[in-house]
Design an enzyme around this catalytic site. Structure first.
Site, PDB file in Angstrom:
ATOM      1  N   TRP B 324      48.115  19.186  18.224  1.00 27.61           N
ATOM      2  CA  TRP B 324      46.846  19.907  18.040  1.00 27.61           C
ATOM      3  C   TRP B 324      45.697  18.902  17.931  1.00 27.61           C
ATOM      4  CZ3 TRP B 324      43.240  19.641  14.100  1.00 27.61           C
ATOM      5  CH2 TRP B 324      42.267  20.632  14.082  1.00 27.61           C
ATOM      6  N   HIS B 325      45.972  17.751  17.293  1.00 28.01           N
ATOM      7  CA  HIS B 325      44.896  16.791  17.071  1.00 28.01           C
ATOM      8  C   HIS B 325      44.415  16.141  18.357  1.00 28.01           C
ATOM      9  CE1 HIS B 325      46.123  17.209  12.877  1.00 28.01           C
ATOM     10  NE2 HIS B 325      44.940  16.724  12.567  1.00 28.01           N
ATOM     11  N   GLY B 326      45.312  15.917  19.278  1.00 27.41           N
ATOM     12  CA  GLY B 326      44.856  15.249  20.495  1.00 27.41           C
ATOM     13  C   GLY B 326      45.936  15.212  21.539  1.00 27.41           C
ATOM     14  N   PHE B 473      38.730  17.014  18.330  1.00 27.49           N
ATOM     15  CA  PHE B 473      40.008  17.742  18.295  1.00 27.49           C
ATOM     16  C   PHE B 473      39.828  19.220  18.594  1.00 27.49           C
ATOM     17  CE2 PHE B 473      41.141  14.359  14.974  1.00 27.49           C
ATOM     18  CZ  PHE B 473      41.443  13.457  15.987  1.00 27.49           C
TER      19      PHE B 473
END
Lengths: 355, 473
Positions: B324-326, B473
């Site tokens: 999800w972050h990257g 993000f």
């Protein structure tokens, strides 16, 4: 709403708490502002990416335009107000300190620039492979968001009244520049940052800070910093690679100049004065017959080197590289006269130079 | 628009004035909605269309799910909502990543594959508002909530500018009801909201960008092996930077909302004083961890299907949380490490349940330090742009490199040591406390002085207008 946890608020006498906070803040800011003014800092525009982008957009307007690009000498040595008095047209100043200007030359060529372009050539910077220090300014012009544009508009009125609102007086910059930090064993410090040299106007004319004229200690500090740059030995690629890079650069410059000419524009290169140790190193490492002349020859443009014209010599350059503001009027008048005569010798007459 | 910009100061002043003028409640909500669209458009106007797509799709889909009684049809409708939201997210955020990995996979199979260039600009905060909007349809599908009655309230829920681009990810049941009735802040709430904004901006501008970012950048951007001391200082600097940056955003967002009379939940609770990793995830990015718990971990079975399945569920949740972050395998490793930590902790807690030593202060302090140490290992993968950098850093941190470079000047060393020590001390002190209660117990003139000092530091730092890290993000 009943089951939504509402945020608690601390019980405090908020009215007098906020009042005292405001008083303390005003006192603190007043002291901070006064401190910097006592060190000869005065309100001036920040030479920000946003200001550069603002002026860059002026080039896109229809009508005749004189544009100046180059490095910090172009910023400081050309007096834009004098130029306007003499020609009727104030140049749009797009030079960027410490930065290789070929990216701006290319940007103007690709956007159909058709006016008069003055290119300040500082050999050590012009021949750099990358745009370098202020490359972000060029990117900002292409990518500026509405928020950034508005931020620049809001910032400028503040810049005119606050002396501390300046890159050199930012808190962590000040902390970092203190001399009492011990040297760490094994740490190789990078080249020192150049200290404040200019006060910018909204036109991006950069007036050399009078502290460099008046304060021998500060002037010597500026020279010491230049010495570190002048003594710096970069890791260079092999000779044949360097030669190829130089040839590629000549081709790029020639191509951009031809593109501008094809659009109806004209390009003039100028080599602005340096003296002292700066000039000695420049002439030693970048002799004019190996750098200046090939570039002028490849571009096929008028090239004006200060060493060739007595009227362009003898200016005051306190830290060897940038002109005292008091001399810029005389210098600019002489330079315009030379540009006119050199263009005329080639049968070129530009409306941008006609009052 | 960045909170740490002059543009926001002017924007928020106008919003605040409009909110307190005697307009009708409906008009005030329209003002907030328009302001929210302007806030988002200030980066890149065309991307407002993505907000509109999310709003329209989830508004109609949730209504249809609520009306529909046939389970199969309800599932199809939910799939439509998820497909649209994750489709937008996937296209903008993961398209290039998937393409690169596809090309690499084909390469390993010996199939030459030429992919066209993928140069898509990532809409800021897309992961945040996509998850927030999906939560709405999911809640209606799971019958946890009913659809919003007003399209204006729902649009404002999707777009509410204080938390639009970097959270907290607010649940529809928390925010939409707040739009139903007129609210404005009283004087105490307004001033406390401004104080929270000051605290948040102080964390971002002074601590994260001013004091810590240069050291983290110098170490992670050096491109070479560094000494063990510098590797640790760089990693510690990043641990403080990422916390101050993100918690700073959340605190500012909470303050902004409070000034308008709205309540947003806490997103951080002094995570560097956590005793273990389940505690850490109750204190770090709380709105994401609870989202993942409620909409991923629990539907996967949570801890209801035996130990083995629980461990698998934990790993899947954390791996996806990392992604999800990257769109990078380094983020997946970051999530994976947290999954391993949580799994190991769960195993050990089961094994040593009731051990008396676990109740001692010394044990707790040691556990907090161990947790912080292990969190720092994960930050190496989070911060490194690629695996070679991450491995180089890890080797430097364990002293497995010789002749590493000294890349931090004394001034950065001092800044990191002082600021990180300060952050850890504050987190430990505040571990069992609540900020509002601490402020309430403090003498009023001390609060004034601290507030003025933070504002002074914000102004004289000047700030470089750096975007918040989590915007990407």
């Amino acid at each position: 709403m009943a089951d939504i946890p509402l945020r608690p608020t601390p019980g405090q006498p908020w009215g007098k708490l906020a009042l005292l906070m405001s008083l303390l803040l005003v006192m603190g800011m007043g002291t901070w502002e006064g401190y910097w003014r006592s060190l000869q800092y005065a309100p001036s525009y920040r030479g920000s990416d946003g200001l550069w982008a603002l002026l860059r957009r002026q080039v896109d307007r229809p009508g005749p335009a004189t544009v100046t690009i180059g490095s910090s000498r172009t910023l400081s040595d050309l007096n834009l107000e004098t130029w306007r008095d003499v020609t009727g047209l104030r140049p749009i100043q797009l030079a960027l300190e410490g930065t290789q200007p070929r990216a701006v030359l290319d940007d103007l060529a690709q956007h159909g620039f058709s006016g008069l372009l003055i290119v300040g050539l500082t050999p050590v910077l012009f021949t750099l492979p990358d745009t370098g220090y202020r490359a972000e300014a060029v990117r900002r012009y292409g990518n500026e968001s509405p928020s950034q544009w508005l931020g620049q508009q809001i910032s400028m009125p503040l810049e005119q009244v606050l002396a501390f609102y300046n890159f050199d007086t930012a808190l962590f910059t000040v902390i970092e520049r203190q001399t009492w930090w011990p040297a760490r064993t094994g740490y190789q410090p990078p080249l020192p940052p150049v200290r404040k040299l200019f006060n910018y106007r909204r036109t991006r004319q950069a007036d050399l800070w009078t502290k460099l004229d008046d304060d021998a200690e500060y002037r010597e500090l500026a020279r010491d910093i230049w010495r570190e740059y002048l003594n710096f030995k970069p890791d260079l690629p092999p000779e044949d690679v360097l030669r190829q890079q130089f040839e590629n650069m000549l081709q790029e410059v020639r191509s951009d100049v031809e593109t501008i000419r094809a659009a109806g524009g004209e390009v003039v290169f100028i080599r602005l004065p340096s003296n002292g140790e700066f000039r000695a190193v420049e002439n030693g490492a970048f002799p004019r017959e190996r750098v200046w002349q090939p570039i002028i020859g490849a571009a096929g443009v008028v090239g004006i080197h200060f060493e060739d014209y007595p009227a362009l010599r003898g200016m005051s350059l306190p830290e060897w590289s940038h002109m005292s503001t008091r001399d810029t009027d005389r210098f600019t008048r002489a330079l315009i006269a030379i540009i006119r005569s050199q263009l005329a010798a080639r049968g070129v007459e530009r409306q941008e130079l006609t009052p | 628009m960045l909170f740490n910009s002059l543009t926001f100061v002017v924007f928020f002043s106008i919003v605040l004035v409009l909110h307190y003028l005697p307009f009708s409640w409906r008009q005030k909500k329209i003002n907030l909605l328009v302001a929210s669209y302007l806030f988002y458009a200030a980066w890149n106007p065309p991307f407002v269309i993505l907000l509109w797509i999310s709003t329209v799709v989830d508004w109609y889909v949730a209504k249809a799910i609520h009306r529909e009684q046939r389970q199969h049809q309800r599932r199809l409708l939910l799939f439509l909502s998820i497909a649209v939201n994750l489709g937008i997210l996937g296209y903008f955020k993961y398209g290039g990543f998937l393409l690169d990995n596809w090309v690499a996979l084909m390469g390993t199979l010996g199939i030459p594959w030429q992919a066209a260039g993928w140069s898509i600009v990532l809409p800021v905060g897309i992961s945040f508002y996509t998850f927030q909007t999906m939560a709405y349809s999911l809640d209606v599908y799971l019958r946890r909530a009913e659809p919003a009655e007003s399209v204006l309230d729902f649009s404002l829920f999707v777009t509410f500018f204080p938390q639009l681009v970097a959270g907290p990810i607010v649940r529809p049941t928390h925010l939409i009801p707040q739009f139903a009735e007129p609210v404005t802040a009283n004087r105490q709430q307004l001033l406390w909201g401004l104080a929270l904004m000051t605290l948040g901006l102080f964390e971002k501008i002074v601590v994260a960008d001013g004091a810590l970012a240069p050291a983290a950048e110098a170490v992670f951007g050096s491109g070479k092996a560094v000494t063990m001391v510098d590797a640790w200082l760089g990693t510690l600097a990043f641990s403080g930077q990422i916390f101050s940056d993100f918690a700073g955003y959340s605190t500012t967002a909470i303050g902004v909302a409070l000034c308008l009379g709205f309540s947003l939940p806490n997103n951080f609770n002094y995570p560097y004083a956590s005793l273990g990793f389940s505690d850490f995830w109750r204190r770090w990015h709380i709105s994401l961890s609870t989202w993942l718990r409620d909409y991923l971990y629990v539907p996967l079975g949570g801890n209801r299907k035996g130990n083995g399945r629980t461990y698998v569920n934990l790993m899947v949740t954390m791996l996806l949380g990392g992604l999800w972050h990257g769109a990078s395998w380094t983020f997946v490793v970051w999530g994976g490490l947290h999954g391993v930590y949580l799994t190991a902790e769960r195993f050990l807690r089961g094994r040593f349940k009731g051990a008396r030593v676990a109740q001692t202060v010394l044990f707790k302090f040691g556990l907090a330090l161990l947790t912080y140490f292990l969190v720092n290992i994960t930050w190496v993968f989070f911060r490194s742009p690629d695996f070679p950098t991450a491995w180089r850093m890890i080797r430097s941190m364990v002293g497995a490199t010789s002749g590493g470079a000294v890349v931090l000047p004394a001034v950065y060393v001092a800044q990191v040591v002082i600021v990180i020590a300060g952050i850890l001390a504050v987190h430990w002190f505040m571990r069992e406390r609540v900020l509002e209660e601490v402020v309430a117990r403090t003498r009023w003139w001390v609060v004034s002085t601290v507030w003025a000092a933070m504002l002074f530091a914000i102004i004289v730092t000047q700030g470089s207008g750096n975007a918040f890290i989590y915007f990407q993000f």
